[in-house]
Design a protein around this motif. Structure first.
Motif, PDB file in Angstrom:
ATOM      1  N   PHE A 130      37.353  49.473  52.637  1.00 31.37           N
ATOM      2  CA  PHE A 130      38.803  49.623  52.520  1.00 31.37           C
ATOM      3  C   PHE A 130      39.478  49.626  53.882  1.00 31.37           C
ATOM      4  O   PHE A 130      40.502  48.996  54.086  1.00 31.37           O
ATOM      5  CB  PHE A 130      39.133  50.895  51.730  1.00 31.37           C
ATOM      6  N   GLY A 131      38.938  50.334  54.837  1.00 31.01           N
ATOM      7  CA  GLY A 131      39.433  50.284  56.206  1.00 31.01           C
ATOM      8  C   GLY A 131      40.568  51.217  56.553  1.00 31.01           C
ATOM      9  O   GLY A 131      41.140  51.110  57.631  1.00 31.01           O
ATOM     10  N   HIS A 132      40.938  52.117  55.660  1.00 33.83           N
ATOM     11  CA  HIS A 132      42.005  53.082  55.929  1.00 33.83           C
ATOM     12  C   HIS A 132      41.505  54.479  55.564  1.00 33.83           C
ATOM     13  O   HIS A 132      40.590  54.631  54.766  1.00 33.83           O
ATOM     14  CB  HIS A 132      43.255  52.769  55.110  1.00 33.83           C
ATOM     15  N   THR A 133      42.143  55.491  56.106  1.00 32.40           N
ATOM     16  CA  THR A 133      41.731  56.859  55.817  1.00 32.40           C
ATOM     17  C   THR A 133      42.358  57.410  54.541  1.00 32.40           C
ATOM     18  O   THR A 133      41.943  58.450  54.051  1.00 32.40           O
ATOM     19  CB  THR A 133      42.087  57.789  56.988  1.00 32.40           C
ATOM     20  N   SER A 134      43.361  56.734  54.005  1.00 33.74           N
ATOM     21  CA  SER A 134      44.016  57.191  52.786  1.00 33.74           C
ATOM     22  C   SER A 134      44.421  55.982  51.950  1.00 33.74           C
ATOM     23  O   SER A 134      44.854  54.967  52.493  1.00 33.74           O
ATOM     24  CB  SER A 134      45.266  58.003  53.135  1.00 33.74           C
ATOM     25  N   PRO A 135      44.314  56.082  50.626  1.00 34.13           N
ATOM     26  CA  PRO A 135      44.750  54.983  49.766  1.00 34.13           C
ATOM     27  C   PRO A 135      46.229  54.645  49.942  1.00 34.13           C
ATOM     28  O   PRO A 135      46.644  53.521  49.685  1.00 34.13           O
ATOM     29  CB  PRO A 135      44.498  55.513  48.352  1.00 34.13           C
ATOM     30  N   SER A 136      47.021  55.594  50.396  1.00 35.84           N
ATOM     31  CA  SER A 136      48.465  55.358  50.534  1.00 35.84           C
ATOM     32  C   SER A 136      48.788  54.287  51.580  1.00 35.84           C
ATOM     33  O   SER A 136      49.877  53.728  51.570  1.00 35.84           O
ATOM     34  CB  SER A 136      49.188  56.659  50.880  1.00 35.84           C
ATOM     35  N   HIS A 137      47.829  53.968  52.469  1.00 34.89           N
ATOM     36  CA  HIS A 137      48.069  52.934  53.484  1.00 34.89           C
ATOM     37  C   HIS A 137      48.174  51.546  52.864  1.00 34.89           C
ATOM     38  O   HIS A 137      48.897  50.695  53.385  1.00 34.89           O
ATOM     39  CB  HIS A 137      46.969  52.945  54.551  1.00 34.89           C
ATOM     40  N   ASP A 138      47.451  51.297  51.789  1.00 40.86           N
ATOM     41  CA  ASP A 138      47.502  50.009  51.090  1.00 40.86           C
ATOM     42  C   ASP A 138      47.046  50.248  49.660  1.00 40.86           C
ATOM     43  O   ASP A 138      45.912  49.970  49.301  1.00 40.86           O
ATOM     44  CB  ASP A 138      46.622  48.975  51.790  1.00 40.86           C
ATOM     45  N   CYS A 145      38.998  60.276  46.320  1.00 36.25           N
ATOM     46  CA  CYS A 145      39.289  60.663  47.704  1.00 36.25           C
ATOM     47  C   CYS A 145      39.925  62.038  47.847  1.00 36.25           C
ATOM     48  O   CYS A 145      40.049  62.542  48.949  1.00 36.25           O
ATOM     49  CB  CYS A 145      40.190  59.615  48.337  1.00 36.25           C
ATOM     50  N   GLY A 146      40.381  62.649  46.786  1.00 38.56           N
ATOM     51  CA  GLY A 146      40.983  63.966  46.889  1.00 38.56           C
ATOM     52  C   GLY A 146      42.495  63.941  47.030  1.00 38.56           C
ATOM     53  O   GLY A 146      43.143  64.974  47.059  1.00 38.56           O
ATOM     54  N   TRP A 147      43.082  62.756  47.093  1.00 48.36           N
ATOM     55  CA  TRP A 147      44.532  62.608  47.212  1.00 48.36           C
ATOM     56  C   TRP A 147      45.119  62.766  45.815  1.00 48.36           C
ATOM     57  O   TRP A 147      44.982  61.902  44.973  1.00 48.36           O
ATOM     58  CB  TRP A 147      44.838  61.228  47.788  1.00 48.36           C
ATOM     59  N   ILE A 148      45.752  63.917  45.526  1.00 51.21           N
ATOM     60  CA  ILE A 148      46.251  64.171  44.174  1.00 51.21           C
ATOM     61  C   ILE A 148      47.722  64.576  44.134  1.00 51.21           C
ATOM     62  O   ILE A 148      48.253  64.848  43.077  1.00 51.21           O
ATOM     63  CB  ILE A 148      45.413  65.255  43.459  1.00 51.21           C
ATOM     64  N   GLU A 149      48.382  64.616  45.275  1.00 52.43           N
ATOM     65  CA  GLU A 149      49.765  65.075  45.297  1.00 52.43           C
ATOM     66  C   GLU A 149      50.731  63.901  45.228  1.00 52.43           C
ATOM     67  O   GLU A 149      50.643  62.970  46.017  1.00 52.43           O
ATOM     68  CB  GLU A 149      50.017  65.917  46.543  1.00 52.43           C
ATOM     69  N   SER A 156      48.962  58.192  39.776  1.00 61.92           N
ATOM     70  CA  SER A 156      48.799  56.869  39.166  1.00 61.92           C
ATOM     71  C   SER A 156      47.503  56.208  39.638  1.00 61.92           C
ATOM     72  O   SER A 156      46.880  55.447  38.901  1.00 61.92           O
ATOM     73  CB  SER A 156      49.999  55.968  39.461  1.00 61.92           C
ATOM     74  N   THR A 157      47.079  56.511  40.865  1.00 57.14           N
ATOM     75  CA  THR A 157      45.818  55.981  41.381  1.00 57.14           C
ATOM     76  C   THR A 157      44.647  56.581  40.616  1.00 57.14           C
ATOM     77  O   THR A 157      43.714  55.877  40.226  1.00 57.14           O
ATOM     78  CB  THR A 157      45.686  56.277  42.887  1.00 57.14           C
ATOM     79  N   ILE A 158      44.691  57.881  40.365  1.00 55.59           N
ATOM     80  CA  ILE A 158      43.643  58.533  39.582  1.00 55.59           C
ATOM     81  C   ILE A 158      43.614  57.952  38.169  1.00 55.59           C
ATOM     82  O   ILE A 158      42.549  57.670  37.624  1.00 55.59           O
ATOM     83  CB  ILE A 158      43.842  60.060  39.559  1.00 55.59           C
ATOM     84  N   GLU A 159      44.778  57.743  37.580  1.00 54.26           N
ATOM     85  CA  GLU A 159      44.850  57.155  36.241  1.00 54.26           C
ATOM     86  C   GLU A 159      44.251  55.744  36.238  1.00 54.26           C
ATOM     87  O   GLU A 159      43.541  55.359  35.309  1.00 54.26           O
ATOM     88  CB  GLU A 159      46.295  57.117  35.756  1.00 54.26           C
ATOM     89  N   HIS A 160      44.514  54.985  37.291  1.00 53.89           N
ATOM     90  CA  HIS A 160      43.950  53.636  37.407  1.00 53.89           C
ATOM     91  C   HIS A 160      42.417  53.692  37.450  1.00 53.89           C
ATOM     92  O   HIS A 160      41.739  52.904  36.776  1.00 53.89           O
ATOM     93  CB  HIS A 160      44.493  52.942  38.668  1.00 53.89           C
ATOM     94  N   ILE A 161      41.875  54.621  38.212  1.00 49.73           N
ATOM     95  CA  ILE A 161      40.419  54.763  38.322  1.00 49.73           C
ATOM     96  C   ILE A 161      39.824  55.175  36.972  1.00 49.73           C
ATOM     97  O   ILE A 161      38.794  54.646  36.553  1.00 49.73           O
ATOM     98  CB  ILE A 161      40.062  55.769  39.433  1.00 49.73           C
ATOM     99  N   ILE A 162      40.478  56.087  36.276  1.00 54.45           N
ATOM    100  CA  ILE A 162      40.013  56.514  34.958  1.00 54.45           C
ATOM    101  C   ILE A 162      39.951  55.318  34.008  1.00 54.45           C
ATOM    102  O   ILE A 162      38.962  55.130  33.293  1.00 54.45           O
ATOM    103  CB  ILE A 162      40.932  57.622  34.390  1.00 54.45           C
TER     104      ILE A 162
END
Length: 117
Positions: free
Chosen positions: A28-36, A71-75, A81-87
């Motif tokens: 992925f190349g970033h430290t957080s999914p929010s980057h892309d 990744c633990g990003w839940i706020e 929506s990212t967690i829902e996508h993974i589910i």
């Protein structure tokens, strides 16, 4: 391009007990999914597809199942929506939430996701 990043390489001896057939890795190349976020979701979908194909090809792997460590990003709405996508992508049927400050919010959201799917 990776800059100022040291990866300690370690080699492992091949063992027949560990069969690595067609492993899949996406960088992925970033430290957080929010980057892309679009790329992160794309890689999550590709990983889920690769895992499903691998499980279809091996009864042993189907029986083993999978553990998905997010990744633990839940706020915030984007994180949820990212967690829902993974589910949805992985067709998750069990979720374990470790203790977190936003645990009640996450559990309420996940309860709503389970009712929609």
């Amino acid at each position: 391009i990776i800059r100022d990043y040291h990866v300690p390489w370690k080699t492992y001896e091949y063992s027949e007990a560990y069969e690595a057939r067609n492993p899949f890795i996406y960088f992925f190349g970033h430290t957080s999914p929010s980057h892309d976020l679009a790329l992160y979701k794309h890689y999550a979908s590709m990983t889920a597809l690769s895992m499903k194909r691998k499980m279809l090809s091996s009864a042993k792997q189907r029986c083993a199942g999978a553990i998905i460590n997010t990744c633990g990003w839940i706020e915030g709405a984007l994180a949820l929506s990212t967690i829902e996508h993974i589910i949805a992508a992985f067709s998750v049927d069990h979720i374990v939430v470790m203790q977190h400050a936003q645990q009640e919010t996450l559990l309420a959201y996940l309860d709503g996701v389970s009712k929609r799917t």
